[in-house]
Design an enzyme around this catalytic site. Structure first.
Site, short mmCIF file in Angstrom:
data_model
loop_
_atom_site.label_atom_id
_atom_site.label_comp_id
_atom_site.label_asym_id
_atom_site.label_seq_id
_atom_site.Cartn_x
_atom_site.Cartn_y
_atom_site.Cartn_z
N ARG A 163 0.83 -1.21 0.00
CA ARG A 163 0.00 0.00 0.00
C ARG A 163 0.87 1.26 0.00
O ARG A 163 0.55 2.26 0.64
CB ARG A 163 -0.95 0.02 1.20
CG ARG A 163 -1.87 -1.17 1.28
CD ARG A 163 -2.83 -1.26 0.08
NE ARG A 163 -3.63 -2.46 0.19
CZ ARG A 163 -3.29 -3.65 -0.33
NH1 ARG A 163 -2.16 -3.76 -1.01
NH2 ARG A 163 -4.07 -4.70 -0.20
N SER A 233 -11.15 -0.05 3.58
CA SER A 233 -10.27 -0.40 4.70
C SER A 233 -9.63 0.85 5.28
O SER A 233 -8.91 1.56 4.56
CB SER A 233 -9.18 -1.37 4.24
OG SER A 233 -9.75 -2.57 3.75
N GLU A 329 -4.65 3.53 6.33
CA GLU A 329 -4.50 3.43 4.87
C GLU A 329 -5.11 4.65 4.20
O GLU A 329 -4.68 5.07 3.13
CB GLU A 329 -5.17 2.14 4.38
CG GLU A 329 -5.00 1.88 2.90
CD GLU A 329 -5.53 0.53 2.49
OE1 GLU A 329 -6.04 0.42 1.36
OE2 GLU A 329 -5.44 -0.44 3.28
#
Length: 346
Positions: A163, A233, A329
């Protein structure tokens, strides 16, 4: 170039936070993008690039200009061993996946139904169900906003991680992703290593079956941002060393865990949060989703403060129980631009 009639960002961020910007401008090519950015710089006005606003949390009203990247186009070149794609950053990601499926081009099916634009994919190195964007990335075209010149970065230059990418660091400011190059090999093998996909026999697997299965899972377990504000998320799945993972798995043998190439172990952040008894937990108008604790939702006119307070509470609970620090995130946007998300929730 289109100057929108509204300054309201509520329909342009998937959390549906009631927030505004000084101006909102749609740009459809590199020339428009450079012109608007340069004019803003000359007036010392902050600018923020935004696709569909699916992975951001606005903390306050934005004092500058929001540029909506609407650079479109999907060009496909077939070669002997692969298909090469050249895709505008403003294309909707799932439209690209479905276009590939309709043309019998496999590879992206595990990334089904991920919200947002193609331009966001390299920034976050999006991933799901055992697959990451970087596996298919050939290059990323970036506009250097200071000079108006185009740069083409190959996969190694993008510095992809979990990520993560160079676009979150060195190239975060004064650069804008305008197009993305993909290489999708004809020698396709299904990726069936995650969850319910393990039940599909490799001989029966097709790209369309994988896509349809993942869409079914997402639609039944994840909230639709059109109906319930969320950014998917909220936290990254933590990666810990093997020694620490061994201790945790001794106490919690059923904990989902995934071996990483470097020998470390990835844990499921949603499972950690759930073990703290926080599924469905509410603070103000924000809550953890009752079907997936990793997702924070705006269930009742939540403010940014509601969401950050809830995220801070979750982080502290997980740290206390497991001695693991969760990292967001989601990107946090302050009045002048992006800020450090961890600093906002410690």
């Amino acid at each position: 170039m289109i100057m929108t009639n509204t300054k309201n960002l509520k329909p342009l961020n998937s959390f549906s936070i009631n927030i505004s910007a000084r101006h909102i401008v749609e740009v459809h090519n590199e020339a428009e993008l450079y012109k608007v950015w340069k004019n803003a710089e000359n007036q010392s006005t902050p600018t923020l690039m935004l696709g569909r606003g699916t992975n951001v949390l606005f903390l306050e009203n934005y004092t500058g200009i929001v540029l909506l990247n609407r650079i479109a186009g999907i060009e496909i070149e077939e070669q002997h061993q692969a298909w090469n794609l050249h895709v505008g950053a403003g294309e909707i990601w799932d439209n690209l996946v479905r276009t590939c499926l309709s043309k019998k081009i496999p590879g992206l099916e595990n990334l089904a139904l991920i919200p947002g634009c193609v331009g966001a994919a390299p920034i976050h190195n999006i991933g799901a169900y055992g697959v990451e964007f970087c596996q298919f990335c050939n290059y990323v075209d970036v506009l250097h906003l200071k000079t108006g010149t185009l740069l083409r970065l190959n996969t190694n230059e993008c510095q992809f991680g979990y990520r993560d990418s160079i676009f979150k660091h060195t190239l975060r400011d004064n650069h804008a992703i305008v197009r993305v190059g993909f290489q999708l090999l004809k020698s396709w093998n299904p990726t069936l290593t995650y969850g319910v996909l393990k039940k599909i026999h490799p001989q029966h697997a097709t790209p369309q079956l994988i896509y349809d299965t993942i869409c079914m899972i997402r639609r039944t377990t994840l909230p639709d941002p059109v109906l319930t504000g969320n950014a998917g998320s909220f936290f990254k799945n933590p990666i810990i060393n093997a020694g620490k993972a061994k201790q945790l798995l001794k106490e919690y043998p059923d904990a989902p865990n995934y071996l990483q190439p470097e020998g470390k172990i990835k844990l499921a952040a949603g499972w950690l949060i759930d073990q703290c008894g926080l599924k469905g937990y509410r603070i103000g108008g924000a809550a953890t989703y009752d079907k997936q604790a990793l997702i924070l939702i705006n269930f009742n006119n939540a403010t940014s403060k509601d969401i950050t307070t809830l995220a801070r509470y979750i982080r502290k609970k997980v740290e206390k129980k497991f001695a693991i620090l969760l990292e967001p995130e989601v990107r946090f946007i302050g009045p002048l631009g992006e800020v450090d998300g961890i600093a906002e929730i410690i």
